[in-house]
Motif scaffolding. Structure first.
Motif, PDB file in Angstrom:
ATOM      1  N   UNK A 271       9.066   5.286 -12.770  1.00 44.32           N
ATOM      2  CA  UNK A 271       8.712   6.604 -12.231  1.00 44.32           C
ATOM      3  C   UNK A 271       7.917   7.425 -13.237  1.00 44.32           C
ATOM      4  N   UNK A 272       8.140   7.204 -14.525  1.00 45.28           N
ATOM      5  CA  UNK A 272       7.335   7.886 -15.542  1.00 45.28           C
ATOM      6  C   UNK A 272       5.934   7.279 -15.554  1.00 45.28           C
ATOM      7  N   UNK A 273       5.858   5.950 -15.461  1.00 48.14           N
ATOM      8  CA  UNK A 273       4.551   5.280 -15.479  1.00 48.14           C
ATOM      9  C   UNK A 273       3.710   5.685 -14.277  1.00 48.14           C
ATOM     10  N   UNK A 274       4.334   5.752 -13.100  1.00 53.32           N
ATOM     11  CA  UNK A 274       3.653   6.200 -11.877  1.00 53.32           C
ATOM     12  C   UNK A 274       4.471   7.341 -11.294  1.00 53.32           C
ATOM     13  N   UNK A 275       3.998   8.554 -11.460  1.00 54.90           N
ATOM     14  CA  UNK A 275       4.737   9.736 -11.013  1.00 54.90           C
ATOM     15  C   UNK A 275       4.740   9.875  -9.491  1.00 54.90           C
ATOM     16  N   UNK A 276       3.857   9.126  -8.820  1.00 50.55           N
ATOM     17  CA  UNK A 276       3.775   9.170  -7.362  1.00 50.55           C
ATOM     18  C   UNK A 276       3.721   7.745  -6.821  1.00 50.55           C
ATOM     19  N   UNK A 277       3.763   7.620  -5.512  1.00 51.29           N
ATOM     20  CA  UNK A 277       3.598   6.327  -4.841  1.00 51.29           C
ATOM     21  C   UNK A 277       2.341   5.648  -5.376  1.00 51.29           C
ATOM     22  N   UNK A 278       2.380   4.337  -5.520  1.00 51.26           N
ATOM     23  CA  UNK A 278       1.232   3.619  -6.085  1.00 51.26           C
ATOM     24  C   UNK A 278       0.092   3.401  -5.098  1.00 51.26           C
TER      25      UNK A 278
ATOM     26  N   UNK B 181      -3.239   4.235  -3.175  1.00 53.49           N
ATOM     27  CA  UNK B 181      -4.360   5.058  -3.657  1.00 53.49           C
ATOM     28  C   UNK B 181      -4.528   6.384  -2.919  1.00 53.49           C
ATOM     29  N   UNK B 182      -3.886   6.567  -1.774  1.00 51.60           N
ATOM     30  CA  UNK B 182      -4.061   7.830  -1.044  1.00 51.60           C
ATOM     31  C   UNK B 182      -2.770   8.624  -0.888  1.00 51.60           C
ATOM     32  N   UNK B 183      -1.663   8.116  -1.387  1.00 49.14           N
ATOM     33  CA  UNK B 183      -0.370   8.787  -1.197  1.00 49.14           C
ATOM     34  C   UNK B 183       0.024   9.530  -2.469  1.00 49.14           C
ATOM     35  N   UNK B 184       0.590  10.688  -2.332  1.00 50.28           N
ATOM     36  CA  UNK B 184       1.032  11.472  -3.478  1.00 50.28           C
ATOM     37  C   UNK B 184       2.520  11.802  -3.406  1.00 50.28           C
TER      38      UNK B 184
ATOM     39  N   UNK C  73       6.856   2.335  -7.692  1.00 49.07           N
ATOM     40  CA  UNK C  73       7.268   3.171  -6.566  1.00 49.07           C
ATOM     41  C   UNK C  73       6.271   3.109  -5.409  1.00 49.07           C
ATOM     42  N   UNK C  74       6.801   2.892  -4.228  1.00 48.71           N
ATOM     43  CA  UNK C  74       6.006   2.952  -3.004  1.00 48.71           C
ATOM     44  C   UNK C  74       6.807   3.712  -1.962  1.00 48.71           C
ATOM     45  N   UNK C  75       6.165   4.674  -1.304  1.00 54.49           N
ATOM     46  CA  UNK C  75       6.854   5.374  -0.224  1.00 54.49           C
ATOM     47  C   UNK C  75       7.180   4.354   0.865  1.00 54.49           C
ATOM     48  N   UNK C  76       8.087   4.684   1.732  1.00 49.27           N
ATOM     49  CA  UNK C  76       8.524   3.718   2.749  1.00 49.27           C
ATOM     50  C   UNK C  76       7.342   3.231   3.595  1.00 49.27           C
ATOM     51  N   UNK C  77       6.424   4.123   3.964  1.00 47.33           N
ATOM     52  CA  UNK C  77       5.265   3.733   4.768  1.00 47.33           C
ATOM     53  C   UNK C  77       4.409   2.703   4.023  1.00 47.33           C
TER      54      UNK C  77
END
Length: 131
Positions: free
Chosen positions: A49-56, A58-61, A88-92
């Motif tokens: 989560x530190x490495x990627x603060x958001x979903x990986x 390219x269009x999701x934040x 991290x990836x959001x469920x979608x």
């Protein structure tokens, strides 16, 4: 390579804290935080989560703390539960990545390369923090 622990004095009569700072390597991964289980431990989850603060995607934040911790190479197919194979990836987007016409590769530096069914590629680099 870990650094030597440093003492941190807190105000008041409470105990001092001992702080140890370890570098986080990404290229190549030394599998220091790998676990044999499917689900990552708290430390591995936090590092991802530190490495990627958001979903990986390219269009999701969506914040990483609200995302699934997803294996790039599926655990059931021999994928490691390690920093070099999770993000991290959001469920979608977790479900989208599992669609057979989509491809997501995790590069050694922590970049995620998404390939669409049309063959276009989009990269999501690790979060950059101000120094």
């Amino acid at each position: 390579m870990a650094t030597a622990p440093n003492g941190l004095r807190t105000p008041g009569p409470g105990p001092d804290l001992i702080v140890t700072i370890d570098p986080v390597t990404t290229d190549p991964c030394d599998h220091r935080h790998e676990t044999s289980r499917h689900d990552p431990g708290a430390k591995l989850r936090h590092l991802a989560q530190v490495r990627h603060a958001t979903c990986t995607s390219p269009i999701c934040r969506r914040p990483a703390a609200q995302c699934d911790m997803e294996h790039n190479t599926p655990y059931e197919a021999g994928g490691k539960t390690c920093l070099c194979n999770t993000g991290p990836k959001c469920r979608h987007d977790h479900r989208l990545k599992q669609h057979p016409k989509w491809r997501v590769d995790q590069l050694p530096d922590g970049t995620f390369r998404w390939t669409t069914p049309a063959g276009r590629t989009y990269d999501t680099e690790p979060t950059r923090y101000p120094i």
